[in-house]
Design an enzyme around this catalytic site. Structure first.
Site, PDB file in Angstrom:
ATOM      1  N   LYS A 173       0.846  -1.182   0.000  1.00 28.11           N
ATOM      2  CA  LYS A 173       0.000   0.000   0.000  1.00 28.11           C
ATOM      3  C   LYS A 173       0.883   1.234   0.000  1.00 28.11           C
ATOM      4  O   LYS A 173       1.881   1.294   0.735  1.00 28.11           O
ATOM      5  CB  LYS A 173      -0.906  -0.017   1.244  1.00 28.11           C
ATOM      6  N   SER A 248      -9.760   1.441   2.242  1.00 29.76           N
ATOM      7  CA  SER A 248      -8.654   2.176   1.622  1.00 29.76           C
ATOM      8  C   SER A 248      -7.521   1.291   1.113  1.00 29.76           C
ATOM      9  O   SER A 248      -6.768   1.695   0.239  1.00 29.76           O
ATOM     10  CB  SER A 248      -8.094   3.202   2.606  1.00 29.76           C
ATOM     11  N   SER A 272      -9.645  -1.629   7.167  1.00 30.27           N
ATOM     12  CA  SER A 272      -8.971  -1.520   5.872  1.00 30.27           C
ATOM     13  C   SER A 272      -8.066  -2.690   5.510  1.00 30.27           C
ATOM     14  O   SER A 272      -7.447  -2.681   4.459  1.00 30.27           O
ATOM     15  CB  SER A 272      -8.167  -0.225   5.793  1.00 30.27           C
TER      16      SER A 272
END
Length: 339
Positions: A173, A248, A272
């Site tokens: 990420k 996210s 998330s």
């Protein structure tokens, strides 16, 4: 080809199962396409789709595939499936319109390839591993293909894997520091230097174990809600491109579900890790916060946690075991601040 149905028992560290898997083509929304990209290494019988860490390392040890060939199979899938997945007539941040069975995911925003390799593979400048270092020729920053080649050389010389994660191709990420790739948490501004000075502690531990960092995963900008960032744009669910891929960290979940990488690292403040794992029929591990160093995490808050997303519980555990543990550098920083 049918994906195996995940049969996972509930575990305390939030391993998550999603919906029962459909056929691979359905999972990617490719039912209307006339071609497939079944990734097979030469005539060895090694199939990339659904390959676990054990499958990959067994194939390398039995000389069915090299690490470089493995990485190239992932790059072929990224080239095939990581394009724009929505209509955006008003630009990247304007109003969008979903596309049914888009066949594209936009799950990965940055690729760890030097300019010549990126151009050879046909990826545009937006996928460059740095937007501020156009030359990108520092020998101390090998790209994913160079790391793979080094692992092949090590295996050829010793007959042994370089570490516990040899050949494991990963995406992070874009909220975690990687010294060789831009780290902006999805934001798009004119940085003087879009690379951080060093790796996050857990990133270095994964590299040292042999993990190959191929990409930064798209995310909701600054880990906000939704599935869009100003740099990466909108990303989609591989099971239904008209639906949300989760919270996210959804780029991390989608890239694993679509076999663009072996495993990915997500971040959780609310759900998330768990939400994209569930939406993408993968396994997400949301560990106790104290188990993982949060050094190098943009926007670290009171409840942020660093967790892997893989296709199996076993693989998630293998990733977790490598990077979990005490971080003495943070203790030094905290002691200095308190003195």
């Amino acid at each position: 080809m049918l994906r195996r149905i995940a049969r996972l028992k509930s575990i305390q560290l939030h391993s998550v199962t999603g919906l029962v898997a459909c056929g691979l083509s359905l999972a990617l929304g490719l039912a209307t396409l006339s071609f497939t990209t079944q990734a097979v290494a030469k005539d060895s019988g090694f199939h990339l789709e659904e390959a676990t860490i054990a499958d990959i390392q067994s194939a390398i040890l039995h000389k069915q595939i090299t690490t470089t060939e493995l990485l190239e199979l992932y790059l072929k899938r990224i080239k095939a499936y990581n394009g724009t997945c929505v209509k955006q007539p008003y630009g990247l941040l304007g109003a969008i319109e979903p596309i049914a069975n888009a066949g594209q995911l936009n799950a990965l925003s940055t690729l760890n390839l030097r300019p010549a390799s990126r151009k050879y593979w046909g990826f545009d400048d937006r996928k460059a591993r740095s937007m501020t270092d156009k030359v990108d020729n520092d020998p101390k920053m090998p790209d994913a293909l160079e790391v793979a080649a080094a692992q092949d050389a090590h295996f050829k010389k010793t007959g042994k894997l370089i570490g516990a994660l040899h050949g494991v191709v990963m995406a992070f990420k874009d909220q975690y520091d990687t010294f060789d790739m831009r780290t902006t948490s999805g934001a798009d501004v004119q940085y003087a230097n879009d690379r951080p000075p060093d790796d996050a502690t857990f990133v270095k531990r994964l590299r040292d174990a042999g993990a190959i960092i191929l990409a930064k995963a798209n995310l909701a900008e600054y880990a906000s809600n939704g599935a869009r960032s100003s740099f990466g744009g909108t990303f989609c669910d591989p099971y239904d491109t008209e639906r949300s891929p989760g919270a996210s960290s959804a780029g991390s979940g989608s890239s694993v579900a679509a076999n663009l990488v072996t495993c990915a690292i997500a971040e959780e403040t609310g759900p998330s890790i768990r939400s994209p794992a569930s939406s993408n029929n993968t396994v997400g591990l949301s560990p106790t916060q104290e188990l993982i160093s949060r050094d190098g995490l943009m926007g670290a808050g009171l409840n942020t946690r660093v967790g892997p997303i893989c296709r199996t519980v076993e693989d998630a555990a293998k990733i977790f075991q490598v990077y979990a543990g005490y971080d003495p550098t943070l203790n030094t920083v905290n002691s200095s601040l308190g003195s």
